[in-house]
Motif scaffolding. Structure first.
Motif, PDB file in Angstrom:
ATOM      1  N   ALA A 100       1.575   6.299   2.656  1.00  0.00           N
ATOM      2  CA  ALA A 100       0.274   5.869   2.107  1.00  0.00           C
ATOM      3  C   ALA A 100      -0.669   5.407   3.206  1.00  0.00           C
ATOM      4  CB  ALA A 100       0.485   4.751   1.089  1.00  0.00           C
ATOM      5  N   LYS A 101      -0.190   4.601   4.110  1.00  0.00           N
ATOM      6  CA  LYS A 101      -1.017   3.999   5.176  1.00  0.00           C
ATOM      7  C   LYS A 101      -0.249   4.062   6.495  1.00  0.00           C
ATOM      8  CE  LYS A 101      -4.274   2.524   2.376  1.00  0.00           C
ATOM      9  NZ  LYS A 101      -5.467   3.304   2.259  1.00  0.00           N
ATOM     10  N   HIS A 103      -1.028   4.049   9.602  1.00  0.00           N
ATOM     11  CA  HIS A 103      -1.425   3.171  10.703  1.00  0.00           C
ATOM     12  C   HIS A 103      -0.965   1.729  10.509  1.00  0.00           C
ATOM     13  CE1 HIS A 103      -4.214   6.629  11.227  1.00  0.00           C
ATOM     14  NE2 HIS A 103      -3.547   6.582  12.357  1.00  0.00           N
ATOM     15  N   GLY A 104      -0.455   1.419   9.325  1.00  0.00           N
ATOM     16  CA  GLY A 104       0.143   0.109   9.103  1.00  0.00           C
ATOM     17  C   GLY A 104       1.406  -0.084   9.923  1.00  0.00           C
ATOM     18  N   ASP A 113      -4.251   9.086   7.355  1.00  0.00           N
ATOM     19  CA  ASP A 113      -4.176   8.590   5.984  1.00  0.00           C
ATOM     20  C   ASP A 113      -4.645   9.734   5.097  1.00  0.00           C
ATOM     21  OD1 ASP A 113      -4.592   7.461   3.481  1.00  0.00           O
ATOM     22  OD2 ASP A 113      -5.352   5.581   4.298  1.00  0.00           O
TER      23      ASP A 113
END
Length: 132
Positions: A100-101, A103-104, A113
C-alpha cells in the motif's frame, strides 16, 4: 499416590517428531485456503489484480503470465522469506502495508505507491502468500 512419570523412549520421541513435522509441513504449504484465511483476500483475484495494476512490469512473479520484470526483486517464494524490503518482518499485515505504502519502509525504496484499493491489497497479498 501418583505413578511416577517416565520420559518418553525413542519410539515416543520419534512419533511426536513425526506429528510435529506433518503439522509444520501442512502449515507451510501455500494453499489458497490458508492464504485467504491469513489475509482476508482471494488469491485468484489477486493474480488478476497483479496483471491489471502492472506489478508484472517490475517483478518476476510465478504463476502470473508475463510477470518477468527485472526492475524489482523476484517474488518467488515471497511467503517463505523472513523480511520484506530488508527490514519488515514478513507478516500478512506488513506485506499488505508495504504494498500500500512502499515508502513507509524507508526513503530508498524504488517501488511506487500504486494507489491500490483495500480489496486489491488483500487479494494481491493473498496471492503472494501462496508463493512458498
Amino acid at each position: 499416590m501418583r505413578p511416577e512419570r517416565r520420559a518418553p523412549g525413542p519410539r515416543g520421541l520419534a512419533a511426536a517428531l513425526a506429528v510435529l513435522l506433518a503439522a509444520v509441513g501442512a502449515c507451510s504449504r501455500g494453499s489458497s485456503e490458508s492464504a485467504t484465511r491469513w489475509t482476508g483476500g482471494d488469491p485468484d483475484r489477486g493474480r488478476t489484480a497483479i496483471r491489471r495494476v502492472g506489478c508484472s512490469s517490475c517483478h518476476t512473479i510465478p504463476g502470473v503470465p508475463g510477470a518477468d520484470g527485472l526492475v524489482g526483486p523476484p517474488l518467488t517464494h515471497i511467503a517463505s522469506r523472513s523480511y520484506i524490503a530488508g527490514n519488515l518482518t514478513n507478516t500478512p499485515e506488513h506485506l499488505k502495508a508495504f504494498i500500500a505504502k512502499p515508502h513507509g519502509a524507508g526513503p530508498r525504496i524504488a517501488m511506487p505507491d500504486m494507489g491500490l484499493s483495500d480489496p486489491d491489497l488483500a487479494d494481491i497479498t493473498a496471492y503472494l502468500y501462496t508463493l512458498r
